[in-house]
Design a protein around this motif. Structure first.
Motif, PDB file in Angstrom:
ATOM      1  N   LEU A   1       0.828  -1.204   0.000  1.00 54.38           N
ATOM      2  CA  LEU A   1       0.000   0.000   0.000  1.00 54.38           C
ATOM      3  C   LEU A   1       0.866   1.259   0.000  1.00 54.38           C
ATOM      4  N   LEU A   2       1.912   1.258   0.811  1.00 52.72           N
ATOM      5  CA  LEU A   2       2.815   2.410   0.882  1.00 52.72           C
ATOM      6  C   LEU A   2       3.529   2.632  -0.449  1.00 52.72           C
ATOM      7  N   GLU A   3       3.944   1.539  -1.081  1.00 52.03           N
ATOM      8  CA  GLU A   3       4.637   1.641  -2.365  1.00 52.03           C
ATOM      9  C   GLU A   3       3.718   2.170  -3.450  1.00 52.03           C
ATOM     10  N   ARG A   4       2.416   1.910  -3.318  1.00 52.98           N
ATOM     11  CA  ARG A   4       1.464   2.320  -4.352  1.00 52.98           C
ATOM     12  C   ARG A   4       0.901   3.718  -4.139  1.00 52.98           C
ATOM     13  N   ARG A   5       1.390   4.420  -3.135  1.00 52.69           N
ATOM     14  CA  ARG A   5       1.041   5.840  -3.005  1.00 52.69           C
ATOM     15  C   ARG A   5       1.543   6.568  -4.261  1.00 52.69           C
ATOM     16  N   LEU A   6       0.772   7.508  -4.740  1.00 46.50           N
ATOM     17  CA  LEU A   6       1.142   8.200  -5.973  1.00 46.50           C
ATOM     18  C   LEU A   6       2.476   8.922  -5.845  1.00 46.50           C
ATOM     19  N   ASP A   7       2.741   9.554  -4.702  1.00 49.66           N
ATOM     20  CA  ASP A   7       4.024  10.258  -4.563  1.00 49.66           C
ATOM     21  C   ASP A   7       5.198   9.289  -4.635  1.00 49.66           C
ATOM     22  N   ASN A   8       5.032   8.092  -4.062  1.00 47.95           N
ATOM     23  CA  ASN A   8       6.111   7.104  -4.133  1.00 47.95           C
ATOM     24  C   ASN A   8       6.301   6.592  -5.553  1.00 47.95           C
ATOM     25  N   VAL A   9       5.197   6.405  -6.279  1.00 50.84           N
ATOM     26  CA  VAL A   9       5.288   5.931  -7.662  1.00 50.84           C
ATOM     27  C   VAL A   9       6.015   6.954  -8.528  1.00 50.84           C
ATOM     28  N   ILE A  10       5.713   8.242  -8.334  1.00 53.76           N
ATOM     29  CA  ILE A  10       6.414   9.299  -9.086  1.00 53.76           C
ATOM     30  C   ILE A  10       7.901   9.261  -8.772  1.00 53.76           C
ATOM     31  N   PHE A  11       8.239   9.017  -7.506  1.00 55.39           N
ATOM     32  CA  PHE A  11       9.641   8.885  -7.110  1.00 55.39           C
ATOM     33  C   PHE A  11      10.273   7.665  -7.778  1.00 55.39           C
TER      34      PHE A  11
ATOM     35  N   PHE B   1       8.255   3.029 -17.124  1.00 60.47           N
ATOM     36  CA  PHE B   1       8.205   4.473 -17.380  1.00 60.47           C
ATOM     37  C   PHE B   1       8.888   4.779 -18.695  1.00 60.47           C
ATOM     38  N   ASP B   2       8.196   5.520 -19.543  1.00 61.99           N
ATOM     39  CA  ASP B   2       8.730   5.963 -20.827  1.00 61.99           C
ATOM     40  C   ASP B   2       9.080   7.448 -20.689  1.00 61.99           C
ATOM     41  N   PRO B   3      10.378   7.777 -20.557  1.00 62.27           N
ATOM     42  CA  PRO B   3      10.757   9.179 -20.348  1.00 62.27           C
ATOM     43  C   PRO B   3      10.411  10.084 -21.529  1.00 62.27           C
ATOM     44  N   GLU B   4      10.430   9.552 -22.744  1.00 62.53           N
ATOM     45  CA  GLU B   4      10.093  10.370 -23.915  1.00 62.53           C
ATOM     46  C   GLU B   4       8.642  10.831 -23.867  1.00 62.53           C
ATOM     47  N   LYS B   5       7.765   9.921 -23.479  1.00 63.68           N
ATOM     48  CA  LYS B   5       6.343  10.249 -23.402  1.00 63.68           C
ATOM     49  C   LYS B   5       5.957  10.797 -22.030  1.00 63.68           C
ATOM     50  N   LEU B   6       6.903  10.732 -21.077  1.00 60.66           N
ATOM     51  CA  LEU B   6       6.616  11.115 -19.693  1.00 60.66           C
ATOM     52  C   LEU B   6       5.375  10.369 -19.195  1.00 60.66           C
ATOM     53  N   GLN B   7       5.422   9.054 -19.413  1.00 60.63           N
ATOM     54  CA  GLN B   7       4.276   8.214 -19.083  1.00 60.63           C
ATOM     55  C   GLN B   7       4.723   6.943 -18.370  1.00 60.63           C
ATOM     56  N   GLY B   8       4.022   6.605 -17.320  1.00 59.45           N
ATOM     57  CA  GLY B   8       4.319   5.395 -16.588  1.00 59.45           C
ATOM     58  C   GLY B   8       3.100   4.503 -16.508  1.00 59.45           C
ATOM     59  N   LYS B   9       3.316   3.223 -16.242  1.00 58.14           N
ATOM     60  CA  LYS B   9       2.209   2.269 -16.123  1.00 58.14           C
ATOM     61  C   LYS B   9       2.485   1.319 -14.963  1.00 58.14           C
ATOM     62  N   ILE B  10       1.442   1.047 -14.191  1.00 57.78           N
ATOM     63  CA  ILE B  10       1.547   0.082 -13.090  1.00 57.78           C
ATOM     64  C   ILE B  10       1.303  -1.299 -13.676  1.00 57.78           C
ATOM     65  N   LEU B  11       2.336  -2.105 -13.763  1.00 52.53           N
ATOM     66  CA  LEU B  11       2.224  -3.422 -14.376  1.00 52.53           C
ATOM     67  C   LEU B  11       1.588  -4.440 -13.435  1.00 52.53           C
ATOM     68  N   ALA B  12       1.831  -4.286 -12.140  1.00 50.05           N
ATOM     69  CA  ALA B  12       1.298  -5.212 -11.140  1.00 50.05           C
ATOM     70  C   ALA B  12       1.451  -4.574  -9.770  1.00 50.05           C
ATOM     71  N   ASN B  13       0.753  -5.105  -8.799  1.00 49.83           N
ATOM     72  CA  ASN B  13       0.959  -4.638  -7.430  1.00 49.83           C
ATOM     73  C   ASN B  13       2.326  -5.112  -6.958  1.00 49.83           C
ATOM     74  N   PRO B  14       3.102  -4.251  -6.295  1.00 56.40           N
ATOM     75  CA  PRO B  14       4.443  -4.660  -5.849  1.00 56.40           C
ATOM     76  C   PRO B  14       4.380  -5.766  -4.800  1.00 56.40           C
ATOM     77  N   GLU B  15       5.282  -6.719  -4.906  1.00 59.51           N
ATOM     78  CA  GLU B  15       5.404  -7.786  -3.924  1.00 59.51           C
ATOM     79  C   GLU B  15       6.584  -7.484  -3.011  1.00 59.51           C
ATOM     80  N   ARG B  16       6.709  -8.243  -1.943  1.00 56.97           N
ATOM     81  CA  ARG B  16       7.753  -7.949  -0.948  1.00 56.97           C
ATOM     82  C   ARG B  16       9.144  -7.937  -1.554  1.00 56.97           C
TER      83      ARG B  16
END
Length: 206
Positions: free
Chosen positions: A95-105, A173-188
């Motif tokens: 849950l902490l990893e899936r916070r939007l601020d963490n994903v941007i980081f 994350f595609d830096p050219e398009k400045l676009q990211g995608k969540i492929l799956a929920n992070p595991e431990r």
């Protein structure tokens, strides 16, 4: 999170390890923790033996500081994780990893979580085409995160396009398009922080 106005590197010293709160400074050899790894204060070197409760408390404080959340928020993550299927501690970290601020980081758009949080607060991002300016927003597998088109020519984001970042396997994350995608929920195994989450679960379950 309430504003912390003292030097962030003191938090690393207090927790006895690098929390990587200052972005590039934490990696380039100028980190104050490497010069003074002892706890802050006049009696930093003469601390007494820590009890089991003290160890659990310090572990909780460390994780709160890594992700930049307050006690109420952190407790809510634990309680939500406890209601989910699976291992409570691992659910909480996911849950902490899936916070939007963490994903941007994690995408490398923010040099630190605090910078990523500021970028989100300023409304620079869209999630599935809709503006989201809440750092604690929880993303899910399949979500697409993009920089607002009106911001892509900004000097900061132009620099991001030229950068290279190693993203975790649950995220792309595609830096050219400045676009990211969540492929799956992070595991431990995808979470590289040295965290003993079982100690936090033990602390809250008392």
């Amino acid at each position: 999170m309430a504003t912390y106005r003292e030097a962030k590197c003191r938090l690393c010293r207090r927790e006895g390890g690098k929390l990587f709160l200052k972005g590039e400074k934490c990696y380039n050899g100028k980190c104050p923790f490497e010069k003074r790894p002892t706890p802050p204060g006049a009696h930093g070197l003469s601390r007494k033996k820590v009890s089991e409760y003290g160890k659990q408390l310090r572990e909780k404080q460390k994780v709160k500081r890594i992700y930049g959340v307050q006690e109420g928020q952190f407790r809510a993550y634990y309680e939500k994780a406890d209601r989910m299927k699976g291992i409570t501690g691992e659910n909480m970290l996911s849950l902490l990893e899936r916070r939007l601020d963490n994903v941007i980081f994690r995408m490398g758009v923010g040099a630190s979580r605090s910078q990523a949080r500021q970028l989100v607060n300023h409304g620079h991002f869209l999630v599935n085409g809709k503006k989201v300016n809440i750092p604690s927003y929880i993303v899910k597998a399949g979500d697409i995160i993009t920089v607002k088109e009106s911001k892509t020519s900004n000097k900061y984001f132009e620099a991001v396009k030229a950068s290279k970042v190693n993203t975790p396997k649950w995220l792309e994350f595609d830096p050219e398009k400045l676009q990211g995608k969540i492929l799956a929920n992070p595991e431990r195994e995808d979470i590289d922080s040295q965290i003993a989450e079982h100690m936090i679960v033990e602390l809250y379950s008392k």
